[in-house]
Design a protein around this motif. Structure first.
Motif, PDB file in Angstrom:
ATOM      1  N   GLU A 184     -22.624  -5.076  50.843  1.00  0.00           N
ATOM      2  CA  GLU A 184     -23.003  -4.091  49.818  1.00  0.00           C
ATOM      3  C   GLU A 184     -24.176  -4.594  48.985  1.00  0.00           C
ATOM      4  N   ASP A 185     -24.111  -5.884  48.584  1.00  0.00           N
ATOM      5  CA  ASP A 185     -25.208  -6.465  47.806  1.00  0.00           C
ATOM      6  C   ASP A 185     -26.480  -6.561  48.645  1.00  0.00           C
ATOM      7  N   ALA A 186     -26.328  -6.874  49.935  1.00  0.00           N
ATOM      8  CA  ALA A 186     -27.497  -6.957  50.819  1.00  0.00           C
ATOM      9  C   ALA A 186     -28.192  -5.600  50.917  1.00  0.00           C
ATOM     10  N   LYS A 187     -27.417  -4.554  51.071  1.00  0.00           N
ATOM     11  CA  LYS A 187     -27.992  -3.200  51.145  1.00  0.00           C
ATOM     12  C   LYS A 187     -28.696  -2.835  49.838  1.00  0.00           C
ATOM     13  N   LYS A 188     -28.071  -3.222  48.721  1.00  0.00           N
ATOM     14  CA  LYS A 188     -28.660  -2.934  47.413  1.00  0.00           C
ATOM     15  C   LYS A 188     -29.998  -3.664  47.243  1.00  0.00           C
ATOM     16  N   ALA A 189     -30.064  -4.897  47.756  1.00  0.00           N
ATOM     17  CA  ALA A 189     -31.306  -5.671  47.670  1.00  0.00           C
ATOM     18  C   ALA A 189     -32.423  -4.995  48.463  1.00  0.00           C
ATOM     19  N   ILE A 190     -32.085  -4.447  49.627  1.00  0.00           N
ATOM     20  CA  ILE A 190     -33.088  -3.730  50.423  1.00  0.00           C
ATOM     21  C   ILE A 190     -33.592  -2.521  49.643  1.00  0.00           C
ATOM     22  N   ASP A 191     -32.659  -1.783  49.056  1.00  0.00           N
ATOM     23  CA  ASP A 191     -33.014  -0.566  48.315  1.00  0.00           C
ATOM     24  C   ASP A 191     -33.874  -0.860  47.092  1.00  0.00           C
ATOM     25  N   GLU A 192     -33.577  -1.978  46.405  1.00  0.00           N
ATOM     26  CA  GLU A 192     -34.215  -2.229  45.111  1.00  0.00           C
ATOM     27  C   GLU A 192     -35.367  -3.237  45.153  1.00  0.00           C
ATOM     28  N   LEU A 193     -35.396  -4.135  46.134  1.00  0.00           N
ATOM     29  CA  LEU A 193     -36.415  -5.185  46.126  1.00  0.00           C
ATOM     30  C   LEU A 193     -37.453  -5.067  47.244  1.00  0.00           C
ATOM     31  N   ASN A 194     -37.195  -4.247  48.245  1.00  0.00           N
ATOM     32  CA  ASN A 194     -38.210  -4.031  49.280  1.00  0.00           C
ATOM     33  C   ASN A 194     -39.416  -3.326  48.663  1.00  0.00           C
ATOM     34  N   GLY A 195     -40.594  -3.900  48.860  1.00  0.00           N
ATOM     35  CA  GLY A 195     -41.812  -3.319  48.294  1.00  0.00           C
ATOM     36  C   GLY A 195     -42.117  -3.745  46.875  1.00  0.00           C
ATOM     37  N   VAL A 196     -41.252  -4.574  46.282  1.00  0.00           N
ATOM     38  CA  VAL A 196     -41.474  -5.077  44.922  1.00  0.00           C
ATOM     39  C   VAL A 196     -42.337  -6.340  44.984  1.00  0.00           C
TER      40      VAL A 196
END
Length: 211
Positions: A184-196
């Motif tokens: 769940e945390d891994a998916k959240k990291a993709i959603d929030e940190l990809n492209g940052v």
């Protein structure tokens, strides 16, 4: 919830005073620090400690996506709780660095079965990794170490392991790996940190298909 927050996507020109002044909109700020590398350059992130937990909560709610020095910042709870080192700021902790014991033993690499290794920390969990917990992180700055990477991704959830790939010539290869405790945390990291942007580079964050 603590009274400390992690602030990311800071402009390189942002000082601790700029950060403190901006975060005062949420409450009384006790301490502000901009994290720096060994050369004294900003890492593009910082730590702010409020007098109260309510101030920190208000900062997360009200100041995420606000503009500071031309950049939209993001604000998260600081999961390190003051143990992070390397920074310039006010207060006694400003220049404190992590103790050497936190670094992995010399020669310990995250080989992953490839011809090149990496610098990283030993896993704190000997169990098999749950599917979907490990991420590939691409387009890293060559200045980024495993501790920098872990600190950045800890804003999302508990990081079990962080590695930065290193070639046989000991040069960093510009990518790394993060393993979370949960998918769940891994998916959240993709959603929030990809492209940052992190340390001057726009990150590519995706599932590690080879994990």
């Amino acid at each position: 919830m603590s009274n400390r927050v992690y602030v990311g996507n800071l402009s390189w020109s942002t000082s601790w005073q700029d950060l403190k002044d901006h975060m005062r909109d949420a409450g009384d700020v006790q301490y502000a620090k901009v994290l720096q590398d060994r050369d004294g350059r900003s890492k593009g992130c910082g730590i702010v400690e409020f007098t109260t937990v309510e101030g920190a909560a208000d900062a997360i709610e009200k100041l995420t996506d606000t503009e500071l020095k031309g950049r939209k910042i993001f604000v998260r709870e600081d999961r390190e709780d003051g143990k992070r080192g390397g920074g310039g700021g006010e207060g006694g902790e400003g220049g404190e660095r992590p103790k050497r014991a936190e670094r992995p033993p010399r020669g310990q690499h995250a080989d992953r079965g490839a011809p090149s290794g990496g610098e990283g920390e030993a896993s704190s969990n000997g169990n098999a990794t749950e599917p979907g917990c490990q991420l590939f992180i691409g387009n890293l700055s060559y200045e980024t170490g495993w501790q920098d990477l872990k600190d950045h991704f800890r804003t999302i959830g508990e990081v079990e392991r962080a590695d930065v790939a290193v070639g046989r010539d000991k040069r960093k290869k510009g990518f790394g790996f993060i393993r979370y405790s949960t998918a769940e945390d891994a998916k959240k990291a993709i959603d929030e940190l990809n492209g940052v942007e992190f340390m001057g580079r726009t990150l590519e964050v995706r599932l590690d298909n080879k994990a």
